[in-house]
Design a protein around this motif. Structure first.
Motif, PDB file in Angstrom:
ATOM      1  N   VAL A  50       6.368  -3.254  15.848  1.00  0.00           N
ATOM      2  CA  VAL A  50       5.510  -2.413  15.015  1.00  0.00           C
ATOM      3  C   VAL A  50       5.815  -2.686  13.547  1.00  0.00           C
ATOM      4  CG1 VAL A  50       4.784  -0.061  14.458  1.00  0.00           C
ATOM      5  CG2 VAL A  50       5.492  -0.632  16.793  1.00  0.00           C
ATOM      6  N   SER A  51       4.791  -2.748  12.727  1.00  0.00           N
ATOM      7  CA  SER A  51       4.959  -2.949  11.288  1.00  0.00           C
ATOM      8  C   SER A  51       3.938  -2.091  10.543  1.00  0.00           C
ATOM      9  CB  SER A  51       4.786  -4.425  10.912  1.00  0.00           C
ATOM     10  OG  SER A  51       3.504  -4.896  11.302  1.00  0.00           O
ATOM     11  N   LEU A  52       4.136  -1.996   9.242  1.00  0.00           N
ATOM     12  CA  LEU A  52       3.261  -1.211   8.375  1.00  0.00           C
ATOM     13  C   LEU A  52       2.611  -2.097   7.333  1.00  0.00           C
ATOM     14  CD1 LEU A  52       5.379   1.987   7.569  1.00  0.00           C
ATOM     15  CD2 LEU A  52       3.127   1.967   8.653  1.00  0.00           C
ATOM     16  N   ALA A  53       1.433  -1.692   6.900  1.00  0.00           N
ATOM     17  CA  ALA A  53       0.771  -2.332   5.763  1.00  0.00           C
ATOM     18  C   ALA A  53       0.168  -1.243   4.898  1.00  0.00           C
ATOM     19  CB  ALA A  53      -0.317  -3.297   6.233  1.00  0.00           C
ATOM     20  N   THR A  54       0.061  -1.514   3.610  1.00  0.00           N
ATOM     21  CA  THR A  54      -0.520  -0.528   2.712  1.00  0.00           C
ATOM     22  C   THR A  54      -1.169  -1.217   1.524  1.00  0.00           C
ATOM     23  OG1 THR A  54      -0.084   1.583   1.599  1.00  0.00           O
ATOM     24  CG2 THR A  54       1.511  -0.174   1.229  1.00  0.00           C
ATOM     25  N   SER A  55      -2.071  -0.517   0.890  1.00  0.00           N
ATOM     26  CA  SER A  55      -2.648  -0.965  -0.380  1.00  0.00           C
ATOM     27  C   SER A  55      -1.961  -0.213  -1.509  1.00  0.00           C
ATOM     28  CB  SER A  55      -4.153  -0.696  -0.422  1.00  0.00           C
ATOM     29  OG  SER A  55      -4.832  -1.475   0.531  1.00  0.00           O
ATOM     30  N   TYR A  56      -1.792  -0.884  -2.630  1.00  0.00           N
ATOM     31  CA  TYR A  56      -1.107  -0.307  -3.784  1.00  0.00           C
ATOM     32  C   TYR A  56      -1.924  -0.674  -5.008  1.00  0.00           C
ATOM     33  CZ  TYR A  56       3.379   1.642  -5.461  1.00  0.00           C
ATOM     34  OH  TYR A  56       4.374   2.455  -5.954  1.00  0.00           O
ATOM     35  N   TYR A  57      -1.791   0.106  -6.070  1.00  0.00           N
ATOM     36  CA  TYR A  57      -2.691  -0.117  -7.191  1.00  0.00           C
ATOM     37  C   TYR A  57      -1.991  -0.228  -8.543  1.00  0.00           C
ATOM     38  CZ  TYR A  57      -6.007   1.092  -3.597  1.00  0.00           C
ATOM     39  OH  TYR A  57      -6.712   1.092  -2.426  1.00  0.00           O
TER      40      TYR A  57
ATOM     41  N   ALA B 241      10.248   3.593   4.593  1.00  0.00           N
ATOM     42  CA  ALA B 241      10.007   2.598   5.634  1.00  0.00           C
ATOM     43  C   ALA B 241      10.967   1.426   5.494  1.00  0.00           C
ATOM     44  CB  ALA B 241       8.554   2.117   5.572  1.00  0.00           C
ATOM     45  N   VAL B 242      11.150   0.944   4.272  1.00  0.00           N
ATOM     46  CA  VAL B 242      12.069  -0.169   4.040  1.00  0.00           C
ATOM     47  C   VAL B 242      13.486   0.228   4.438  1.00  0.00           C
ATOM     48  CG1 VAL B 242      13.118  -1.619   2.259  1.00  0.00           C
ATOM     49  CG2 VAL B 242      10.644  -1.226   2.237  1.00  0.00           C
TER      50      VAL B 242
ATOM     51  N   VAL C  66       1.833  -4.524  16.897  1.00  0.00           N
ATOM     52  CA  VAL C  66       1.012  -3.499  16.266  1.00  0.00           C
ATOM     53  C   VAL C  66       1.316  -3.422  14.781  1.00  0.00           C
ATOM     54  CG1 VAL C  66       0.575  -1.006  16.120  1.00  0.00           C
ATOM     55  CG2 VAL C  66       0.842  -2.094  18.367  1.00  0.00           C
ATOM     56  N   GLU C  67       0.258  -3.367  13.989  1.00  0.00           N
ATOM     57  CA  GLU C  67       0.399  -3.054  12.574  1.00  0.00           C
ATOM     58  C   GLU C  67      -0.426  -1.801  12.296  1.00  0.00           C
ATOM     59  OE1 GLU C  67       0.647  -5.782   8.823  1.00  0.00           O
ATOM     60  OE2 GLU C  67      -1.480  -5.385   9.176  1.00  0.00           O
ATOM     61  N   VAL C  68       0.160  -0.891  11.544  1.00  0.00           N
ATOM     62  CA  VAL C  68      -0.551   0.318  11.124  1.00  0.00           C
ATOM     63  C   VAL C  68      -0.846   0.178   9.648  1.00  0.00           C
ATOM     64  CG1 VAL C  68      -0.490   2.820  10.918  1.00  0.00           C
ATOM     65  CG2 VAL C  68       0.636   1.704  12.866  1.00  0.00           C
ATOM     66  N   PHE C  69      -2.132   0.121   9.303  1.00  0.00           N
ATOM     67  CA  PHE C  69      -2.531   0.003   7.903  1.00  0.00           C
ATOM     68  C   PHE C  69      -2.782   1.404   7.366  1.00  0.00           C
ATOM     69  CE2 PHE C  69      -3.772  -3.276   4.846  1.00  0.00           C
ATOM     70  CZ  PHE C  69      -4.175  -2.458   3.801  1.00  0.00           C
ATOM     71  N   SER C  70      -1.857   1.890   6.533  1.00  0.00           N
ATOM     72  CA  SER C  70      -1.859   3.276   6.095  1.00  0.00           C
ATOM     73  C   SER C  70      -1.780   3.357   4.579  1.00  0.00           C
ATOM     74  CB  SER C  70      -0.647   3.998   6.706  1.00  0.00           C
ATOM     75  OG  SER C  70      -0.439   5.266   6.122  1.00  0.00           O
ATOM     76  N   ASN C  71      -2.335   4.434   4.019  1.00  0.00           N
ATOM     77  CA  ASN C  71      -2.132   4.664   2.590  1.00  0.00           C
ATOM     78  C   ASN C  71      -0.736   5.227   2.309  1.00  0.00           C
ATOM     79  OD1 ASN C  71      -2.271   7.520   3.131  1.00  0.00           O
ATOM     80  ND2 ASN C  71      -4.495   7.482   2.847  1.00  0.00           N
ATOM     81  N   LEU C  72      -0.019   5.601   3.370  1.00  0.00           N
ATOM     82  CA  LEU C  72       1.356   6.113   3.291  1.00  0.00           C
ATOM     83  C   LEU C  72       1.470   7.347   2.405  1.00  0.00           C
ATOM     84  CD1 LEU C  72       3.483   2.827   3.262  1.00  0.00           C
ATOM     85  CD2 LEU C  72       3.035   4.395   5.156  1.00  0.00           C
ATOM     86  N   VAL C  73       0.388   8.090   2.316  1.00  0.00           N
ATOM     87  CA  VAL C  73       0.450   9.367   1.601  1.00  0.00           C
ATOM     88  C   VAL C  73       1.249  10.379   2.414  1.00  0.00           C
ATOM     89  CG1 VAL C  73      -0.929  11.331   0.812  1.00  0.00           C
ATOM     90  CG2 VAL C  73      -1.666   8.992   0.303  1.00  0.00           C
ATOM     91  N   HIS C  74       1.043  10.370   3.730  1.00  0.00           N
ATOM     92  CA  HIS C  74       1.778  11.286   4.602  1.00  0.00           C
ATOM     93  C   HIS C  74       2.103  10.573   5.902  1.00  0.00           C
ATOM     94  CE1 HIS C  74       3.097  14.792   6.765  1.00  0.00           C
ATOM     95  NE2 HIS C  74       2.169  14.592   7.689  1.00  0.00           N
ATOM     96  N   VAL C  75       3.377  10.557   6.245  1.00  0.00           N
ATOM     97  CA  VAL C  75       3.825  10.008   7.522  1.00  0.00           C
ATOM     98  C   VAL C  75       4.445  11.155   8.318  1.00  0.00           C
ATOM     99  CG1 VAL C  75       5.278   8.329   8.694  1.00  0.00           C
ATOM    100  CG2 VAL C  75       4.289   7.767   6.460  1.00  0.00           C
ATOM    101  N   PRO C  76       3.827  11.582   9.411  1.00  0.00           N
ATOM    102  CA  PRO C  76       4.409  12.669  10.207  1.00  0.00           C
ATOM    103  C   PRO C  76       5.818  12.320  10.661  1.00  0.00           C
ATOM    104  CG  PRO C  76       2.171  12.154  10.937  1.00  0.00           C
ATOM    105  CD  PRO C  76       2.564  11.072   9.986  1.00  0.00           C
ATOM    106  N   ALA C  77       6.671  13.315  10.738  1.00  0.00           N
ATOM    107  CA  ALA C  77       8.060  13.085  11.137  1.00  0.00           C
ATOM    108  C   ALA C  77       8.135  12.385  12.495  1.00  0.00           C
ATOM    109  CB  ALA C  77       8.809  14.413  11.180  1.00  0.00           C
ATOM    110  N   ALA C  78       7.236  12.745  13.402  1.00  0.00           N
ATOM    111  CA  ALA C  78       7.258  12.143  14.745  1.00  0.00           C
ATOM    112  C   ALA C  78       6.855  10.671  14.731  1.00  0.00           C
ATOM    113  CB  ALA C  78       6.318  12.919  15.670  1.00  0.00           C
ATOM    114  N   ALA C  79       6.234  10.220  13.642  1.00  0.00           N
ATOM    115  CA  ALA C  79       5.770   8.835  13.587  1.00  0.00           C
ATOM    116  C   ALA C  79       6.891   7.855  13.285  1.00  0.00           C
ATOM    117  CB  ALA C  79       4.665   8.689  12.544  1.00  0.00           C
ATOM    118  N   TRP C  80       7.889   8.285  12.535  1.00  0.00           N
ATOM    119  CA  TRP C  80       8.923   7.337  12.104  1.00  0.00           C
ATOM    120  C   TRP C  80       9.619   6.639  13.270  1.00  0.00           C
ATOM    121  CZ3 TRP C  80       8.493   5.413   7.584  1.00  0.00           C
ATOM    122  CH2 TRP C  80       8.108   6.164   6.481  1.00  0.00           C
ATOM    123  N   PRO C  81      10.065   7.347  14.317  1.00  0.00           N
ATOM    124  CA  PRO C  81      10.708   6.636  15.427  1.00  0.00           C
ATOM    125  C   PRO C  81       9.798   5.623  16.116  1.00  0.00           C
ATOM    126  CG  PRO C  81      11.176   8.986  15.543  1.00  0.00           C
ATOM    127  CD  PRO C  81      10.104   8.809  14.516  1.00  0.00           C
TER     128      PRO C  81
END
Length: 312
Positions: A116-123, A149-150, A94-109
């Motif tokens: 599971v991995s994360l992806a994001t766009s940056y500018y 996340a890192v 699973v990859e979650v493509f998120s803007n990472l503006v807000h990550v709920p506390a319950a999501a981190w575990p």
């Protein structure tokens, strides 16, 4: 690329490897280039959690190895964590493509789970320039969540989308590298959704690989060859099974047309004409776009085989 046989595409269904699951059209940001046309006024669509479970189960049965939850902003969907767990239970990465503006506390575990991995766009490394593109002053929050996340050992990939003239693309890549995000690619704005900007969406905005082992599903159940080919729906999973859609005549018609168009667009001589791929990718590979067409490193680019970044 050889033309498809006109009899049936059912036998091609098990060759699927990757699926975009666009679970919401809601997002905190208002990026002017958003290909999904998502924003604060968006919603979670017509698909309910049981509909997504059914689709994930079908994808796993077809041999898909990875799904990407995308939006909109998937962290805003109330059932995201449930769906991640369900996909993992089906043996999918699973990859979650998120803007990472807000990550709920319950999501981190859950994001720390194996597979599971994360992806994001940056500018930009400049908060003001970043805000000018996203429509919100969120640079610090996104940067902080990338760092978090890192620090938690979560695999993160990021891409810098080149939107403005003289945008601080290189500086943004360096900032991400300092945060511990490797192999940051770049991408151009796709003329899809709000990125159209006075033009129209057509196959020139596609990489040429949306007929090869990938599929996308919208918050309202529409099935697309990929998330960028959203003006070419081939069916709806709220009306038919994914197997019937992908094995049906409309899918065959659309994919055959795409393959013929892609073949016609290939330059006769390397380096001449309109390229299907982004510059950092090889001639037979999908783009390092965001979301990437080859998130598992399945393409023939780079020393390890696969477009940036390589997971394997």
């Amino acid at each position: 690329m050889l033309p498809l046989r006109r009899s049936s595409r059912r036998e091609a269904v098990p060759e699927l490897r990757f699926a975009w699951l666009e679970i919401t059209g809601k997002c905190q940001l208002a990026c002017g280039h958003c290909y999904a046309d998502s924003g604060p006024g968006g919603d979670h669509g017509s698909m309910r959690v049981d509909d997504w479970r059914r689709v994930i189960g079908e994808l796993a049965a077809f041999g898909v190895t990875m799904v990407q939850f995308i939006g909109g902003e998937p962290m805003l969907h109330p059932d995201l964590l449930v769906l991640i767990e369900y996909a993992l239970g089906k043996g999918l990465r699973v990859e979650v493509f998120s803007n990472l503006v807000h990550v709920p506390a319950a999501a981190w575990p859950v994001l720390e789970r194996v597979g599971v991995s994360l992806a994001t766009s940056y500018y930009s490394d400049d908060p003001a320039e970043h805000a000018g593109i996203t429509g919100r002053p969120v640079h610090a929050r996104t940067r902080s969540n990338v760092a978090e996340a890192v620090s938690r050992g979560i695999a993160v990939r990021a891409g810098v989308i080149d939107v403005l003239p003289d945008q601080r693309v290189g500086a943004a890549q360096r900032e991400l590298a300092l945060l511990g995000v490797p192999l940051t690619g770049t991408d151009r704005v796709r003329k899809v959704g709000r990125g159209v900007r006075g033009c129209r969406s057509d196959t020139s905005q596609l990489c040429g690989h949306c007929t090869s082992g990938v599929v996308a599903i919208s918050p309202h159940g529409a099935v697309w060859p990929c998330v960028f080919s959203r003006w070419l729906p081939v069916g709806n999973v709220l009306e038919a099974s994914l197997a019937d859609i992908l094995g049906g005549p409309e899918t065959e018609r659309i994919l055959t047309g795409l393959e013929e168009d892609f073949a016609a667009r290939k330059p006769a001589v390397a380096g001449e004409g309109t390229e299907l791929c982004d510059p950092q990718c090889g001639p037979a590979c999908g783009p390092a776009c965001h979301p990437s067409c080859w998130p598992t490193g399945a393409g023939p680019c780079t020393p390890n085989g696969g477009c940036q970044p390589n997971y394997d």
